[in-house]
Design a protein around this motif. Structure first.
Motif, PDB file in Angstrom:
ATOM      1  N   UNK A 128       0.816  -1.228   0.000  1.00 41.40           N
ATOM      2  CA  UNK A 128       0.000   0.000   0.000  1.00 41.40           C
ATOM      3  C   UNK A 128       0.847   1.274   0.000  1.00 41.40           C
ATOM      4  N   UNK A 129       2.125   1.147  -0.367  1.00 39.91           N
ATOM      5  CA  UNK A 129       2.983   2.336  -0.330  1.00 39.91           C
ATOM      6  C   UNK A 129       2.494   3.426  -1.288  1.00 39.91           C
ATOM      7  N   UNK A 130       1.741   3.012  -2.358  1.00 38.00           N
ATOM      8  CA  UNK A 130       1.225   4.031  -3.293  1.00 38.00           C
ATOM      9  C   UNK A 130       0.162   4.918  -2.627  1.00 38.00           C
ATOM     10  N   UNK A 131      -0.473   4.409  -1.559  1.00 37.01           N
ATOM     11  CA  UNK A 131      -1.447   5.242  -0.838  1.00 37.01           C
ATOM     12  C   UNK A 131      -0.712   6.388  -0.127  1.00 37.01           C
ATOM     13  N   UNK A 132       0.466   6.076   0.403  1.00 43.55           N
ATOM     14  CA  UNK A 132       1.276   7.117   1.052  1.00 43.55           C
ATOM     15  C   UNK A 132       1.777   8.120   0.013  1.00 43.55           C
ATOM     16  N   UNK A 159      12.880   6.354  -7.915  1.00 41.14           N
ATOM     17  CA  UNK A 159      12.104   5.115  -7.900  1.00 41.14           C
ATOM     18  C   UNK A 159      10.720   5.315  -8.501  1.00 41.14           C
ATOM     19  N   UNK A 160      10.302   4.378  -9.349  1.00 44.42           N
ATOM     20  CA  UNK A 160       8.938   4.441  -9.876  1.00 44.42           C
ATOM     21  C   UNK A 160       7.936   3.962  -8.836  1.00 44.42           C
ATOM     22  N   UNK A 161       8.237   2.828  -8.213  1.00 39.93           N
ATOM     23  CA  UNK A 161       7.396   2.324  -7.135  1.00 39.93           C
ATOM     24  C   UNK A 161       8.206   2.413  -5.846  1.00 39.93           C
ATOM     25  N   UNK A 162       7.869   3.406  -5.024  1.00 44.72           N
ATOM     26  CA  UNK A 162       8.619   3.606  -3.777  1.00 44.72           C
ATOM     27  C   UNK A 162       8.068   2.675  -2.705  1.00 44.72           C
ATOM     28  N   UNK A 163       8.954   2.076  -1.945  1.00 41.22           N
ATOM     29  CA  UNK A 163       8.540   1.236  -0.815  1.00 41.22           C
ATOM     30  C   UNK A 163       8.388   2.091   0.431  1.00 41.22           C
ATOM     31  N   UNK A 164       7.787   1.535   1.500  1.00 38.14           N
ATOM     32  CA  UNK A 164       7.529   2.323   2.713  1.00 38.14           C
ATOM     33  C   UNK A 164       8.800   2.962   3.292  1.00 38.14           C
ATOM     34  N   UNK A 165       9.944   2.266   3.138  1.00 34.76           N
ATOM     35  CA  UNK A 165      11.187   2.779   3.749  1.00 34.76           C
ATOM     36  C   UNK A 165      11.840   3.882   2.918  1.00 34.76           C
ATOM     37  N   UNK A 166      11.303   4.142   1.723  1.00 35.01           N
ATOM     38  CA  UNK A 166      11.908   5.161   0.853  1.00 35.01           C
ATOM     39  C   UNK A 166      11.366   6.558   1.122  1.00 35.01           C
ATOM     40  N   UNK A 167      10.435   6.669   2.080  1.00 33.17           N
ATOM     41  CA  UNK A 167       9.845   7.971   2.402  1.00 33.17           C
ATOM     42  C   UNK A 167      10.572   8.636   3.566  1.00 33.17           C
ATOM     43  N   UNK A 168      10.596   9.936   3.567  1.00 31.59           N
ATOM     44  CA  UNK A 168      11.173  10.688   4.682  1.00 31.59           C
ATOM     45  C   UNK A 168      10.547  12.079   4.725  1.00 31.59           C
ATOM     46  N   UNK A 169      10.728  12.773   5.844  1.00 32.56           N
ATOM     47  CA  UNK A 169      10.285  14.160   5.945  1.00 32.56           C
ATOM     48  C   UNK A 169      11.436  15.071   5.533  1.00 32.56           C
ATOM     49  N   UNK A 170      11.162  16.035   4.677  1.00 26.81           N
ATOM     50  CA  UNK A 170      12.195  16.986   4.274  1.00 26.81           C
ATOM     51  C   UNK A 170      11.735  18.402   4.596  1.00 26.81           C
ATOM     52  N   UNK A 171      12.632  19.215   5.150  1.00 28.97           N
ATOM     53  CA  UNK A 171      12.280  20.609   5.460  1.00 28.97           C
ATOM     54  C   UNK A 171      12.133  21.396   4.159  1.00 28.97           C
ATOM     55  N   UNK A 202     -12.118   4.666  -1.037  1.00 29.69           N
ATOM     56  CA  UNK A 202     -13.028   4.250  -2.102  1.00 29.69           C
ATOM     57  C   UNK A 202     -12.428   4.489  -3.486  1.00 29.69           C
ATOM     58  N   UNK A 203     -11.300   5.223  -3.560  1.00 33.28           N
ATOM     59  CA  UNK A 203     -10.647   5.433  -4.855  1.00 33.28           C
ATOM     60  C   UNK A 203     -10.201   4.083  -5.413  1.00 33.28           C
ATOM     61  N   UNK A 204     -10.529   3.798  -6.715  1.00 33.04           N
ATOM     62  CA  UNK A 204     -10.183   2.498  -7.289  1.00 33.04           C
ATOM     63  C   UNK A 204      -8.681   2.212  -7.246  1.00 33.04           C
ATOM     64  N   UNK A 205      -7.865   3.266  -7.268  1.00 30.89           N
ATOM     65  CA  UNK A 205      -6.411   3.086  -7.230  1.00 30.89           C
ATOM     66  C   UNK A 205      -5.971   2.311  -5.991  1.00 30.89           C
ATOM     67  N   UNK A 206      -6.795   2.383  -4.927  1.00 30.85           N
ATOM     68  CA  UNK A 206      -6.394   1.746  -3.673  1.00 30.85           C
ATOM     69  C   UNK A 206      -6.855   0.297  -3.588  1.00 30.85           C
ATOM     70  N   UNK A 207      -7.622  -0.159  -4.593  1.00 33.03           N
ATOM     71  CA  UNK A 207      -8.070  -1.548  -4.555  1.00 33.03           C
ATOM     72  C   UNK A 207      -7.017  -2.467  -5.172  1.00 33.03           C
ATOM     73  N   UNK A 208      -5.978  -1.899  -5.757  1.00 31.57           N
ATOM     74  CA  UNK A 208      -4.887  -2.714  -6.291  1.00 31.57           C
ATOM     75  C   UNK A 208      -3.625  -2.463  -5.461  1.00 31.57           C
ATOM     76  N   UNK A 209      -2.642  -3.343  -5.580  1.00 27.65           N
ATOM     77  CA  UNK A 209      -1.403  -3.142  -4.823  1.00 27.65           C
ATOM     78  C   UNK A 209      -0.532  -2.113  -5.542  1.00 27.65           C
ATOM     79  N   UNK A 210       0.483  -1.630  -4.828  1.00 25.63           N
ATOM     80  CA  UNK A 210       1.402  -0.638  -5.398  1.00 25.63           C
ATOM     81  C   UNK A 210       2.019  -1.167  -6.689  1.00 25.63           C
ATOM     82  N   UNK A 211       2.388  -2.453  -6.676  1.00 25.38           N
ATOM     83  CA  UNK A 211       3.056  -3.029  -7.839  1.00 25.38           C
ATOM     84  C   UNK A 211       2.085  -3.171  -9.018  1.00 25.38           C
ATOM     85  N   UNK A 212       0.870  -3.659  -8.730  1.00 24.70           N
ATOM     86  CA  UNK A 212      -0.141  -3.786  -9.791  1.00 24.70           C
ATOM     87  C   UNK A 212      -0.435  -2.422 -10.413  1.00 24.70           C
ATOM     88  N   UNK A 213      -0.501  -1.423  -9.576  1.00 22.89           N
ATOM     89  CA  UNK A 213      -0.765  -0.058 -10.034  1.00 22.89           C
ATOM     90  C   UNK A 213       0.331   0.382 -11.009  1.00 22.89           C
TER      91      UNK A 213
END
Ligand code: ZN
Ligand code: ZN
Length: 310
Positions: A128-132, A159-171, A202-213
């Motif tokens: 579900x990393x695409x939801x983030x 990265x085209x498909x970012x995993x959960x660990x690829x996110x960070x907060x930037x100032x 309810x967005x259809x984008x969230x009914x598929x996995x990050x990779x399928x998307x």
């Protein structure tokens, strides 16, 4: 004072809601919102009208600041009178950014209350990393750096498909140029709680996995349809001389403008958002947001046109 106990954004998503139930969260937001309205705070159409006139004033203030900056560069400095004016304008801009930010929180609260029935909790993981990423793209309300500037959810852009660990907060001070370089380069890793979202799933984008998307977006037919829709949105906004609703420049506070590269290599290389003060060849404001993922294009289309990309 922040409106929420959690981070929020203009898409009506809350971040950092790991332990709480949806009903408890919405109830808390509703109580804060009702208190605010009870104290005479601007809401609904009134807050939209107020923001619109403040945005207009902000543009004038930014114009005058730019004008003084150009004068300073061409004359090698400013007169005392100009310098005083410049300080006044900077203060007025900070004030405007503060009230516009408050208005964004009001609008986010309204969105959350309205969409209560479709809100669900999402624990962000590999699937579900695409939801983030979908939500990383809008302004985050309530996340501040040690230096006082807003922080933004970022991810490794190569990265085209970012995993959960690829996110960070930037100032957002990263985009502010001073004589000594970037004003602030601080980054922070996401806390465990940041991976708990409450959002309209309810967005259809969230009914598929990050990779399928990611795979769906590689289909040439889909790619063409999305390109057409983004192009239509771009000409529509340009015709109205408008920026996009869900992202503003952290420095100038103006709504970002949807732009297209002249020689893109494909759909995920074609579009970006830029501050209206941006100019090619590193002139003007450096704050741009590349639209390098399907999630960002989906969030943009959903927010501006009411329909995502699936
Ligand atoms: Zn900072
Ligand atoms: Zn800017």
């Amino acid at each position: 004072m922040s409106f929420f106990n959690w981070l929020a954004n203009g898409l009506g998503t809350l971040l950092g809601v790991v332990a709480e139930a949806v009903t408890t969260v919405v109830e808390t937001v509703r109580t804060a919102y009702d208190n605010y309205v009870g104290r005479g705070g601007a809401a609904k159409q009134a807050v939209l009208d107020q923001s619109r006139s403040q945005q207009e004033r902000l543009r004038e203030v930014n114009d005058e600041i730019m004008h003084l900056r150009n004068r300073s560069m061409s004359r090698g400095g400013l007169s005392d009178q100009d310098r005083r004016r410049w300080h006044q304008l900077r203060e007025e801009r900070d004030e405007l950014l503060g009230t516009l930010n408050q208005a964004k929180e009001v609008k986010a609260a309204e969105k959350i209350i309205e969409s209560e029935a479709v809100l669900e909790k999402v624990e962000v993981d590999l699937e579900t990393s695409h939801v983030l990423q979908y939500n990383a793209f809008a302004d985050t309300l309530g996340k501040r750096c040690q230096c006082g500037r807003p922080m933004k959810l970022q991810w490794r852009r190569e990265l085209n498909v970012a995993g959960p660990k690829d996110f960070y907060w930037g100032c957002t001070g990263w985009y502010v140029q001073t004589a000594n370089g970037k004003a602030c380069t601080r980054t922070e890793p996401l806390q465990r709680s940041d991976y708990g979202l409450m959002t309209d799933t309810s967005a259809p984008e969230f009914s598929v996995t990050a990779e399928e998307f990611g795979v769906i977006l590689e289909d040439p037919g889909t790619e063409r349809i999305i390109a057409t829709r983004v192009n239509d949105l771009r000409s529509d906004l340009a015709g109205k001389r408008k920026g996009v609703e869900l992202a503003t420049c952290p420095v100038h506070g103006e709504h970002m403008v949807l732009r297209k590269k002249s020689n893109p290599t494909g759909l995920l290389d074609a579009y970006f958002l830029a501050c209206p003060r941006w100019q090619p060849n590193e002139q003007g404001c450096p704050f741009i947001e590349k639209l390098k993922s399907g999630s960002q294009l989906a969030a943009l289309l959903k927010s501006e046109t009411g329909r995502g990309i699936l």
